[in-house]
Design a protein around this motif. Structure first.
Motif, PDB file in Angstrom:
ATOM      1  N   ARG A 230       0.840  -1.199   0.000  1.00  0.00           N
ATOM      2  CA  ARG A 230       0.000   0.000   0.000  1.00  0.00           C
ATOM      3  C   ARG A 230       0.875   1.250   0.000  1.00  0.00           C
ATOM      4  O   ARG A 230       0.686   2.162  -0.799  1.00  0.00           O
ATOM      5  CB  ARG A 230      -0.908  -0.033   1.231  1.00  0.00           C
ATOM      6  N   VAL A 231       1.836   1.285   0.915  1.00  0.00           N
ATOM      7  CA  VAL A 231       2.734   2.440   1.022  1.00  0.00           C
ATOM      8  C   VAL A 231       3.564   2.585  -0.249  1.00  0.00           C
ATOM      9  O   VAL A 231       3.697   3.690  -0.798  1.00  0.00           O
ATOM     10  CB  VAL A 231       3.632   2.312   2.274  1.00  0.00           C
TER      11      VAL A 231
ATOM     12  N   VAL B  48       1.371   3.963  -3.172  1.00  0.00           N
ATOM     13  CA  VAL B  48       1.022   5.377  -3.002  1.00  0.00           C
ATOM     14  C   VAL B  48       2.257   6.257  -3.178  1.00  0.00           C
ATOM     15  O   VAL B  48       2.191   7.305  -3.824  1.00  0.00           O
ATOM     16  CB  VAL B  48       0.348   5.612  -1.632  1.00  0.00           C
TER      17      VAL B  48
ATOM     18  N   GLU C  59      -3.865   9.885  -3.664  1.00  0.00           N
ATOM     19  CA  GLU C  59      -4.690  10.119  -2.472  1.00  0.00           C
ATOM     20  C   GLU C  59      -5.900   9.190  -2.465  1.00  0.00           C
ATOM     21  O   GLU C  59      -6.267   8.621  -1.441  1.00  0.00           O
ATOM     22  CB  GLU C  59      -5.132  11.593  -2.454  1.00  0.00           C
TER      23      GLU C  59
ATOM     24  N   TRP D  86      -4.812   5.762  -1.437  1.00  0.00           N
ATOM     25  CA  TRP D  86      -4.571   5.685   0.006  1.00  0.00           C
ATOM     26  C   TRP D  86      -5.877   5.437   0.746  1.00  0.00           C
ATOM     27  O   TRP D  86      -5.949   4.613   1.647  1.00  0.00           O
ATOM     28  CB  TRP D  86      -3.894   6.961   0.493  1.00  0.00           C
TER      29      TRP D  86
END
Length: 160
Positions: free
Chosen positions: A17-18, A21, A60, A63
């Protein structure tokens, strides 16, 4: 209520995920930086700024989307906020093979009827009769969810 029982859960893997993004955000910032530091012709500068802003917006959105969890119940696949993604009675097949058209670390679902288009970047998308589940999810958890969904479909379609 037994229909509301959660059979399998799928959530975004935190490192993926990190990384996703950060990659998108870095690309957006790079586009903006290049458009402002070394400005090309006015039209190209406008295109680069627009693309940079859109990519930052997508980062965004990714996220927020990947903060959600997908749940498989006896009714179907849904998001933890209650959005029904694929009612189990409407699922024609679940595809998770190597050559299946599916997101990374995930699986795809083919529906019997068309459904409204929807997209949660990094987690799932739906276009027409196709649904893709996965992206920044752990492949082992996606495999378990696909297997449980296939099992539930077989039980639903089995003759009494």
């Amino acid at each position: 209520m037994q229909d509301d029982q959660v059979l399998a859960v799928l959530r975004a893997s935190t490192p993926r995920r990190v990384l996703g993004v950060v990659a998108l955000g870095s690309l957006g910032l790079l586009m903006l930086y290049l458009a402002l530091v070394q400005p090309p012709a006015m039209l190209w500068q406008l295109i680069m700024v627009t693309l940079g802003v859109v990519i930052l917006w997508l980062a965004e959105r990714m996220w927020r989307a990947t903060a959600r969890t997908l749940e498989l119940t006896r009714e179907g696949l849904r998001s933890d906020d209650g959005v029904m993604i694929a009612p189990l009675g409407d699922v024609a097949s679940v595809e998770r093979g190597v050559f299946a058209f599916k997101p990374s670390n995930g699986f795809s679902i083919r529906l019997k009827r068309k459904a409204p288009t929807a997209w949660q970047p990094g987690l799932w998308w739906r276009v027409g009769r196709r649904i893709g589940v996965g992206g920044v999810t752990a492949s082992a958890n996606a495999k378990v969810m696909a297997e449980v969904m296939e099992d539930q479909m077989n039980r639903l379609n089995a003759p009494d």
